[in-house]
Design a protein around this motif. Structure first.
Motif, PDB file in Angstrom:
ATOM      1  N   LEU A  15     115.022  -6.530 -48.980  1.00  0.00           N
ATOM      2  CA  LEU A  15     115.500  -5.754 -47.834  1.00  0.00           C
ATOM      3  C   LEU A  15     117.004  -5.916 -47.615  1.00  0.00           C
ATOM      4  O   LEU A  15     117.649  -5.019 -47.063  1.00  0.00           O
ATOM      5  CB  LEU A  15     114.740  -6.145 -46.562  1.00  0.00           C
ATOM      6  CG  LEU A  15     113.256  -5.807 -46.516  1.00  0.00           C
ATOM      7  CD1 LEU A  15     112.712  -5.995 -45.112  1.00  0.00           C
ATOM      8  CD2 LEU A  15     112.972  -4.389 -47.011  1.00  0.00           C
TER       9      LEU A  15
ATOM     10  N   SER B 202     109.431  -2.074 -40.903  1.00  0.00           N
ATOM     11  CA  SER B 202     110.700  -1.391 -40.690  1.00  0.00           C
ATOM     12  C   SER B 202     110.485   0.019 -40.162  1.00  0.00           C
ATOM     13  O   SER B 202     111.152   0.457 -39.209  1.00  0.00           O
ATOM     14  CB  SER B 202     111.486  -1.354 -42.007  1.00  0.00           C
ATOM     15  OG  SER B 202     112.703  -0.661 -41.857  1.00  0.00           O
TER      16      SER B 202
ATOM     17  N   ALA C 281     106.459  -5.426 -45.050  1.00  0.00           N
ATOM     18  CA  ALA C 281     107.855  -5.370 -44.602  1.00  0.00           C
ATOM     19  C   ALA C 281     108.326  -3.925 -44.465  1.00  0.00           C
ATOM     20  O   ALA C 281     108.984  -3.558 -43.482  1.00  0.00           O
ATOM     21  CB  ALA C 281     108.743  -6.134 -45.583  1.00  0.00           C
ATOM     22  N   LEU C 282     107.998  -3.077 -45.446  1.00  0.00           N
ATOM     23  CA  LEU C 282     108.373  -1.669 -45.370  1.00  0.00           C
ATOM     24  C   LEU C 282     107.726  -1.006 -44.164  1.00  0.00           C
ATOM     25  O   LEU C 282     108.375  -0.247 -43.423  1.00  0.00           O
ATOM     26  CB  LEU C 282     107.953  -0.943 -46.645  1.00  0.00           C
ATOM     27  CG  LEU C 282     108.519  -1.447 -47.977  1.00  0.00           C
ATOM     28  CD1 LEU C 282     108.032  -0.573 -49.127  1.00  0.00           C
ATOM     29  CD2 LEU C 282     110.034  -1.487 -47.945  1.00  0.00           C
TER      30      LEU C 282
ATOM     31  N   TRP D 100     106.391  -8.447 -41.779  1.00  0.00           N
ATOM     32  CA  TRP D 100     106.433  -7.276 -40.890  1.00  0.00           C
ATOM     33  C   TRP D 100     107.655  -7.344 -39.965  1.00  0.00           C
ATOM     34  O   TRP D 100     108.383  -6.364 -39.806  1.00  0.00           O
ATOM     35  CB  TRP D 100     105.145  -7.230 -40.089  1.00  0.00           C
ATOM     36  CG  TRP D 100     104.937  -6.041 -39.208  1.00  0.00           C
ATOM     37  CD1 TRP D 100     105.409  -5.877 -37.934  1.00  0.00           C
ATOM     38  CD2 TRP D 100     104.195  -4.854 -39.512  1.00  0.00           C
ATOM     39  NE1 TRP D 100     104.996  -4.675 -37.424  1.00  0.00           N
ATOM     40  CE2 TRP D 100     104.257  -4.015 -38.373  1.00  0.00           C
ATOM     41  CE3 TRP D 100     103.491  -4.415 -40.623  1.00  0.00           C
ATOM     42  CZ2 TRP D 100     103.626  -2.770 -38.314  1.00  0.00           C
ATOM     43  CZ3 TRP D 100     102.862  -3.172 -40.562  1.00  0.00           C
ATOM     44  CH2 TRP D 100     102.935  -2.369 -39.439  1.00  0.00           C
TER      45      TRP D 100
ATOM     46  N   GLY E 299     110.906  -6.631 -41.389  1.00  0.00           N
ATOM     47  CA  GLY E 299     111.145  -5.189 -41.398  1.00  0.00           C
ATOM     48  C   GLY E 299     111.905  -4.742 -40.155  1.00  0.00           C
ATOM     49  O   GLY E 299     112.764  -3.858 -40.226  1.00  0.00           O
TER      50      GLY E 299
END
Length: 379
Positions: free
Chosen positions: A249, A51, A47-48, A190, A193
């Motif tokens: 998030l 982003s 996810a990071l 993903w 993100g």
């Protein structure tokens, strides 16, 4: 994005990455399932990275330059690992030599590279790099789809994985099935993100996000309780990780406290600057700590002392790997080469002069990038 908000938000990302890397390393040493459930590191890391990838693509640079830049930051550290692991496997015996096309995965990990028993501990963690590279390459298409139907794009990978679980239609080669399963399991994280980066997630009420997170985590756990281990069910595990990612998030904590604690802040910077090296070498260090400990007769310390000595040896080996090879990450990111990227003390500001914090000085974007066989434990 304003400087203040950007700095705080990036530092939150840095802190999440540090927690993820530490949790991965601890899990490799102590593979208790509860560690995976408490903090699903890999979903958070994807996810990071998603982003940050969306941010890079939104800057207007050529998509090819963005993709090449991301891959360039990752591969040199991977090549260093291969320079040690592949010769060791060849010299110590490799009974079943792989096909040439498969051996090239030690150059570019489009699938998990082949391994003998000697190199298995190093090879086991490469699945993350494989999935990361595919998601980077597919990001322009995923972002195009996301901008037209964001909710469908987030849900579609797990829906497709569910369909393929019920009606298998994978290629005959199991390597490609592993890649496809991992890709579909983590693509939702993903793409979330993307939703964080463009502000879509912040537009959803905190209460609704919290409810969705609880439903995802609780539903996945209930399904696993009825049908088996969560890590053995990619669809349920993907939903579980999405629940955590939604909450993490959407939450935007004030990280000013971290910047006021210079020692801790420096450690966060250090681990982020060496994230790839730590991820690639931690399993190797753990594998080597046991024969080294046995050779040193650590058993005379008793059971607890022996376990502690293994941990100390593994940490010492990992520290040496970071010191010896970590500078490659600086080279890959086009930063000044530093043996130990410990931040220099911030010089005192001249009286009467206002200064603007530099985003590029401290908030560089190191590629992290942080586990059972099929099914294999996911870190």
């Amino acid at each position: 994005m304003c400087c203040g908000g950007g700095l705080v938000r990036d530092r939150y990302f840095d802190s999440l990455r540090v927690l993820a890397i530490i949790r991965v390393s601890v899990y490799h040493m102590f593979p208790f399932a509860v560690l995976e459930l408490v903090f699903p590191s890999m979903g958070v890391m994807f996810a990071l990275a998603g982003s940050l990838m969306a941010n890079s693509l939104a800057r207007g640079s050529s998509r090819y330059n963005v993709i090449f830049g991301r891959i360039r930051r990752l591969l040199p550290a991977y090549w260093v690992l291969g320079l040690f692991v592949v010769p060791a496997m060849l010299l110590l015996g490799w009974d079943e030599r792989p096909a040439l096309w498969h051996l090239t995965a030690w150059v570019v990990p489009f699938v998990s590279p082949p391994s003998s028993d000697v190199g298995l501990q190093a090879q086991e963690v490469i699945w993350y790099l494989v999935t990361y590279l595919w998601l980077v390459a597919l990001s322009p298409v995923l972002l195009w789809l996301y901008r037209r139907a964001w909710l469908v794009t987030i849900v579609a990978p797990l829906a497709l994985l569910l369909a393929l679980t019920i009606w298998p239609a994978w290629p005959a080669n199991p390597n490609f099935q592993d890649v496809g399963t991992d890709l579909l399991t983590y693509a939702g994280c993903w793409i979330l993100g993307f939703a964080h980066r463009d502000g879509t997630l912040r537009k959803v009420s905190a209460g609704l996000v919290a409810s969705l997170a609880v439903v995802c985590v609780g539903g996945a756990l209930f399904w696993a309780h009825r049908h088996g281990a969560l890590q053995d069910m990619p669809v349920a595990y993907g939903i579980y990780q999405i629940g955590f990612v939604l909450a993490l998030l959407r939450w935007q904590p004030d990280m000013a406290w971290l910047t006021r604690r210079r020692g801790l802040d420096n450690w966060v910077t250090l681990i982020n600057a060496r994230a790839v090296t730590i991820y690639l070498w931690n399993n190797v260090a753990i594998a080597l700590c046991f024969p080294i400990g046995d050779a040193l007769s650590t058993w005379i310390l008793g059971q607890t002392g022996e376990e502690l000595s293994y941990c100390v040896i593994a940490l010492a080996l990992l520290t040496n790997a970071v010191l010896l090879f970590g500078w490659v990450e600086d080279l890959a990111a086009k930063r000044t080469l530093r043996f130990l990227p410990w931040p220099h003390p911030t010089p005192a500001k001249p009286a009467g002069r206002a200064t603007v914090p530099s985003l590029s000085r401290r908030w560089n974007d190191p590629v992290p990038h942080y586990a059972t066989t099929s099914p294999r434990p996911r870190l």
